[in-house]
Structures are given as structure tokens and as C-alpha cells.
Design an enzyme around this catalytic site. Sequence first.
Site, PDB file in Angstrom:
ATOM      1  N   HIS A 161      -9.916  25.965   4.315  1.00 28.52           N
ATOM      2  CA  HIS A 161     -10.371  27.181   4.943  1.00 28.52           C
ATOM      3  C   HIS A 161      -9.988  28.629   4.023  1.00 28.52           C
ATOM      4  CE1 HIS A 161     -10.521  25.152   8.746  1.00 28.52           C
ATOM      5  NE2 HIS A 161      -9.241  24.556   8.928  1.00 28.52           N
ATOM      6  N   ASP A 197     -12.703  16.744   8.162  1.00 22.95           N
ATOM      7  CA  ASP A 197     -11.543  17.446   9.045  1.00 22.95           C
ATOM      8  C   ASP A 197     -12.053  17.880  10.357  1.00 22.95           C
ATOM      9  OD1 ASP A 197      -8.598  18.907   8.280  1.00 22.95           O
ATOM     10  OD2 ASP A 197      -9.905  19.990   9.825  1.00 22.95           O
ATOM     11  N   HIS A 199     -11.471  20.647  11.839  1.00 21.66           N
ATOM     12  CA  HIS A 199     -12.000  22.222  11.752  1.00 21.66           C
ATOM     13  C   HIS A 199     -13.121  22.382  10.732  1.00 21.66           C
ATOM     14  CE1 HIS A 199      -7.634  21.789  13.263  1.00 21.66           C
ATOM     15  NE2 HIS A 199      -8.252  23.030  14.191  1.00 21.66           N
ATOM     16  N   ASP A 281      -7.028  15.258  11.630  1.00 24.06           N
ATOM     17  CA  ASP A 281      -6.744  15.943  12.870  1.00 24.06           C
ATOM     18  C   ASP A 281      -8.113  15.567  14.104  1.00 24.06           C
ATOM     19  OD1 ASP A 281      -8.358  17.354  11.144  1.00 24.06           O
ATOM     20  OD2 ASP A 281      -7.252  19.235  11.366  1.00 24.06           O
TER      21      ASP A 281
END
Length: 340
Positions: A161, A197, A199, A281
Site C-alpha cells: 500500500h 493479498d 486488498h 487475509d
Amino acid sequence: MKAFHHPDEAQHAPQFFLMRGTVRANFEVPARAASLRAGLDALGLKPEETKPAPREALLKIHTPEYLDFLEHAHAEWAAMPEAGAEIVPNIHPTPEMLAQSSRPAGHVISRAGAHTADAACPIGAGTWQASIGAAGCALAAADVAAKGGMAYALCRPPGHHAYAGRAGGHCYINNSALAAQRLRDAGAQRVAVLDIDSHHGNGTQGIFWDRPDVLTVSIHGDPSRYYPWYVGFAEEKGAANLNLPQPFGTSDEGWLAALDTAIAAIRQFKPDALVVPLGFDASEFEPLAALKVTEEGFKRAGHAIGRLKLPTAICQEGGYNVDLLGTLLQRFLTGFGEAR
């Protein structure tokens, strides 16, 4: 397969986390790394300790102003009256502010807002050391891949990120982007980044947005109701970019079908090397689960990615169920190894 870690990850133990208006305990804790090391141990893999990433390597991806902020801002923050233990901004510059501003950010509070995307990246006294240790792991894994091998980097804190000049979402240095750039510098003409991931890898997408030499592919939960909210949609193309957002509740078959699409795009791109930002996740047992991938799903994903038979650097990203992380890492790496 080689594996790498750095003990300074334990110096980063963030406390602050804001969720729907409530301050609660942060999920990105040192226990994550302990669980992942246990998973490596179960596979008979002893991770090697790496050196922290040098500034010249970080400057390949990040701006000097941002690196200066990460390294030095906490001491300035701590010197303020009534300062909290961590840097958490209370303001971020809006586009309107930036369009009319005549001065760069000066005060540490101003710089904190300018160099962070959200409140999910608190900066403590040990964050810088942990971050360059994690980045060193990513570089070491890339160096193995540059020689035709495969390696796993236990990166903590994670990185996908983080933009060139901004932290966000538990991430400070973009480890996967560093690995991709290291591979390019070592002679790979084209590098693919396959982010699984849950996200969207928004920082990695942003860093390589205009570059046709690095393909960024991300399989993630629908950002219309999930972090990072503003990017990660299928229509975002860039010079070489593919987003595959998944509906909430997507389980193994839908997720693995998206992975098949991603792998087909990678084959068409014909990269010389691969970077895998590996998040767990997407697990069905995550505390903030959006997707519902099983242990077997992660093994099948590892096998599918391994079948690409590319030199590969795997960089750890998210996954916050500390009771399960080691098992999921075992499953993924087992599948990956069986395909090689």
C-alpha cells in the site's frame, strides 16, 4: 527455496487502529512474524538474516523527502508537548489545498498528513528500522530470483500500500516494488507482480502506473466497500496493469478462477521474473474477512503460480489471524514447491 527475515521487525509494534470511528488494537503485530517463522520451521526452512536495505536501493522506488520523513520524523514528533507515542495524522491535504498552496509541508504534523494516506500506518520509534529490515528481505529474495532461483521474504511490516512518497494501510516501504525494481536492475527486461493479498496493491500500481516494463496484477476484495476504497477497479489500466476485484464472500473456485485469468495475462506478458506479494487475509478465518479462501485454496494457488516456472521472489504482505498464518504459509509454499 531460500527464506529471509530480519529481527528488527519486532521493533515495530503499532497500537493505533481506527475502524468505523472506533479506536481499537492494531492487527499488524509482531506475533504475525512469529507465526510465519513457525510455518517456515515446519517446512524445514531456516530463514537467513539479511542486512537492512540501503538508502540507494530505497531511492529507486521512494522519494528522498519521504525517506527522510520516515527516518527522522518520530524524534521530532516525540519532542512536541503532549505528543502520543506514535505519529498519527489528524489532517491530510486535500486536492483543493494542494492546488492553492504556496509552501511545502514544514511542521511534523503537516508532513505526517502529506506523507501518509490514512490513519492505518502509525509510525513509532522502531518503525523505520523495521521497515528497512523488511525491505532488505525483499531485496535478498530478488537477488536469488535474479540468479534464476526462488525465495521467500518474511517482510514485516508489509509494503504493497506504500506509494513513492506516502505510507498507508500498515505499509511504509513498498517491499514488492523494491523487489521488482531490483530484478529490472539485475537484467530482467520485463517483470510481473502478482498480488494475491485481499486488498488491492494500490501503492505498487501507483509506482509502476506509467511503466510498460512491469506488469502489476492484483486479485482483491471489491474496493467499492473495502480498503483502499478509491482504487483497485477493473477499468484501471495504466501502462501494464490488471485489476481483478472479487465480490465479498468469494471462495476458492471464484478466487482461483481469477488467478487463472491473472496467470494467463502474465504468460501473455512474457516476463523474465515474477514477484508475488503474498497476503493471507483472503482467508475465510481472517478478522476482517472479505473473501473466503480455504487452506486448500492457498495450496492450489501456490501450485498454479509455481507452474509458471519463473524466477520468483515472494514477499509477505497481509494476513492477521496469527493462529493460522504459519499453516497457510506452509500450504502455499508446499503447493508452489510441488509445481516446480
